[in-house]
Structure formats: C-alpha cells, structure tokens
Design an enzyme around this catalytic site. Structure first.
Site, mmCIF file in Angstrom:
data_model
loop_
_atom_site.group_PDB
_atom_site.id
_atom_site.type_symbol
_atom_site.label_atom_id
_atom_site.label_comp_id
_atom_site.label_asym_id
_atom_site.label_seq_id
_atom_site.Cartn_x
_atom_site.Cartn_y
_atom_site.Cartn_z
ATOM 1 N N TYR A 91 33.323 37.607 30.259
ATOM 2 C CA TYR A 91 34.312 37.879 29.214
ATOM 3 C C TYR A 91 35.226 36.684 28.968
ATOM 4 O O TYR A 91 35.740 36.070 29.907
ATOM 5 C CB TYR A 91 35.183 39.066 29.614
ATOM 6 C CG TYR A 91 34.496 40.412 29.570
ATOM 7 C CD1 TYR A 91 33.834 40.855 28.426
ATOM 8 C CD2 TYR A 91 34.538 41.249 30.684
ATOM 9 C CE1 TYR A 91 33.224 42.090 28.384
ATOM 10 C CE2 TYR A 91 33.924 42.494 30.647
ATOM 11 C CZ TYR A 91 33.269 42.913 29.494
ATOM 12 O OH TYR A 91 32.668 44.133 29.463
ATOM 13 N N LYS A 126 45.889 52.696 60.166
ATOM 14 C CA LYS A 126 46.231 53.254 58.853
ATOM 15 C C LYS A 126 45.323 52.665 57.773
ATOM 16 O O LYS A 126 44.570 51.710 58.013
ATOM 17 C CB LYS A 126 47.692 52.955 58.531
ATOM 18 C CG LYS A 126 47.986 51.452 58.376
ATOM 19 C CD LYS A 126 49.433 51.188 58.054
ATOM 20 C CE LYS A 126 49.673 49.685 57.882
ATOM 21 N NZ LYS A 126 51.065 49.389 57.513
#
Length: 379
Positions: free
Chosen positions: A266, A36
C-alpha cells in the site's frame, strides 16, 4: 517448522526454566515469576509450569481470571493477582486460594465482605504507591489502609501476606527516583510492621531491579520479562545469564520477479531499485506484527537480514530479496534468540522505537504457538 503451520511462535520452555533458575540463584531468596498477559505472550500455563520447574516460589498475574485459569489447570503454587475493579469476584479467588492485592479502602472492604461470605480469611497484599503514580495507595492514604487491614486481620477476615510497590525507573539503575522510592517504601513498610503486620513479605524488585539493584530485593523479587530471557535494561540478555525463549517465524506464501521501479504494498512506500525477487510473508498487523514495522524492521530470509519492504498489511508483508531467491514454503524468521543470525526482539524494539515487552505480548492472532523443551510439561 511443522509443515502444516503457516506461521508460528515457538516457545522454548527449557529456556524459561533456565532463566528462572539463573535469576533465583542470583538473588538467593524467594522469587515470584510474573506470568500475566498470557505469560508475556509465551502462554500462561506452560510458562507458569516452566518457571516453577526452574525454581520459582510463586506466580504473579494481573487479573483474577488469569489466576483462576492457573488453578483450573492444576497449578497449586502461590499466586498473587493485583488489579481489580469494583465488583471483582473475590469470592472465586478466595475459594481458589489466590492472594489478592488491595490499594484502597473500598477494595479491602469488598475483600472482607467476600471473605465473610466464604467463611474463610482472604490472603491479602497491600500495595503502596512510592512514586510511580499508577496503582497503589498514596502515602497520605497508606496509614488508614494499614489500620483497616490490621483490624480485618484481627477479626479473622484477612491474612496480610505481603507489602509491595513498583519502581518507575528500574531500567535506569542510577536514576535518582530509585533512591526516593526506596526511602518511601522503607517508611511505608516500617509503619505497617509497627502496626502489627510483621509476617508480611516485602517485595519491590521487578526484572530490571532483579538484575541491577540488589538493595531493592528485600524478602522476594518479582521478575517478569527477564523470566522469558529478555534483558530489561535493553542490552544483551546473556550478560545476565538469560536466553530469549521466543522465536517468531513464518513460511513464504508467494514469490515473484518484478522489474526495477516496482512499487511494493500500500502506498508504494518502497520501490525496487533494480529487478528483484519479492517474497510474500503471510502475517500482518492482525497477527501482532506492528504496522510501523514497514521499511524498518529486520527479518532473516534466504540466509541474510532483510528489512520489510513497504507497509505491513493486515495479513501480510513483503520482502525485497534483490537477486536472492526464496521459494513458497521457505522460512522467514522475524525474531528469536539471535544465535542463528536472526534478529532479536530487542532489534525490533530498537528499529520501532518501542520495547520488547510490547512485541512479545502483542504477537499472536493467527500464529500457531508451539513449544519445545520439557520443563514443566505435565505427562
């Protein structure tokens, strides 16, 4: 690393096959390899083919679209799909010979209707909730679901091929919930068999149970992350004969020399302690590198482990190399098997207080996925 690749996720298909073979030999019974979520980030179809080459008897996916993609790629092995919402295209699954899991009466009714429209029986597995309180019929609802399935089988609308459940604490092998869930599973499957579903295969063991809990193996095991070489118990996969199949790496895009006290990325959450060389690595949270990895996660660069300097940005992060040097185009390894000095996915998980499952399934974005090895490759 291919010169044209800015960043790549490299998957060793032979490792996937070898891990599957090691698990299959360990349990000595049928094994369903769970592929999956795009093969846990390793690639749905290549991972499935490699697992089958390693001896997997069946494949497990979450949604029908994944199962149908396997069929479209020519994969003919048994496939179970287990998560559906009302209106799911069961007809397509039945036509493609996909087994579907049901955990409620309404779902079984939809499967029966699709089977009648298709003019052929659907292969169905029944899921009982033994204590995870997630998918699955409750103990109170289980007898009615079994009764409806027995009726549908007698009518020729379904074939019940499996009885299964999922453990909540298999990664803590001594946790008392395991014994409690096993007891519920035993009662639920005994009820189903007494009702006539004697040909249905029982399976409960996920990766952690496959490596640690032999009494949960029943008729088949259902490993997922262990197929990709990651230890479901959070330790060293080599202890279970496993090797991580994924390496994540990128090429440096820019280097620069900056003075002491320079703020990086940042918010300037990192400042250079002295004059230093900075390296810009061109992957970020848009590529699945967690933003939380800033100032926490390790990488291998210039022959040593470094911690990401400052915040991870959407498209990039920065390394503080001190006086060490890298040049544009040089390689940085985020994680890999660990045998070359690089961090592992488990190292990242430990640094970020998460699990390696999340890391390998989320990495992607603008990474190029490449493959090594030959297991399951269609010529």
């Amino acid at each position: 690393m291919s010169p044209q690749n800015r960043a790549e996720v490299v998957v060793d298909l032979d490792a996937v096959a070898a891990n599957t073979a090691a698990l299959r030999e360990r349990v000595g019974r049928p094994l369903m390899a769970v592929v999956k979520a795009d093969g846990y980030g390793h690639g749905l179809v290549p991972a499935a083919r490699a697992a089958l080459a390693g001896g997997a008897d069946a494949l497990g996916v979450t949604v029908l679209e994944e199962a149908l993609a396997l069929r479209a790629a020519g994969v003919t092995a048994p496939v179970l799909s287990w998560q559906h919402v009302p209106g799911a295209d069961y007809a397509a699954g039945i036509a493609a010979d996909v087994e579907v899991s049901v955990n409620a009466g309404w779902a079984l009714a939809e499967v029966v209707a699709a089977a009648r429209a298709a003019g052929r029986p659907a292969a169905v597995q029944l899921f009982v909730d033994t204590g995870l309180s997630r998918e699955g019929a409750t103990v109170a609802d289980w007898p009615a679901l079994v009764e409806a399935a027995v009726r549908a089988e007698a009518d020729g609308d379904v074939r019940v091929t499996g009885l299964w459940s999922h453990l909540a604490y298999a990664d803590a092998p001594t946790h008392p919930t395991i014994a409690a869930q096993v007891a519920v599973f035993e009662e639920a499957t005994a009820l189903a068999r007494a009702a006539g579903l004697i040909g249905a295969r029982r399976h409960l063991a996920n990766s952690a149970a496959t490596v640690a809990l032999p009494h949960t193996w029943y008729d088949m095991v259902r490993p997922g992350v262990a197929v990709y070489g990651l230890d479901p118990l959070g330790g060293d996969p080599a202890d279970h004969g496993l090797r991580p199949a994924m390496t994540v790496r990128a090429r440096v895009a820019l280097t620069k020399r900056v003075p002491a006290g320079t703020g990086v990325s940042y918010g300037h959450t990192h400042r250079t302690a002295a004059a230093a060389n900075l390296a810009l690595v061109p992957v970020g949270y848009a590529d699945g590198v967690p933003r939380a990895a800033g100032n926490r996660a390790p990488v291998l660069a210039a022959g040593a482990r470094r911690t990401i300097a400052g915040r991870v940005c959407m498209d990039q992060f920065v390394l503080d190399l001190g006086d060490d040097e890298l040049g544009p185009g040089d390689e940085v390894v985020l994680w890999g098997p660990g045998d070359g000095g690089e961090p592992t996915a488990q190292d990242w998980a430990d640094a970020l207080d998460t699990i390696h499952y999340e890391l390998v399934t989320r990495v992607g974005g603008r990474f190029t996925r490449t493959y090594t090895g030959t297991a399951g490759v269609v010529s």
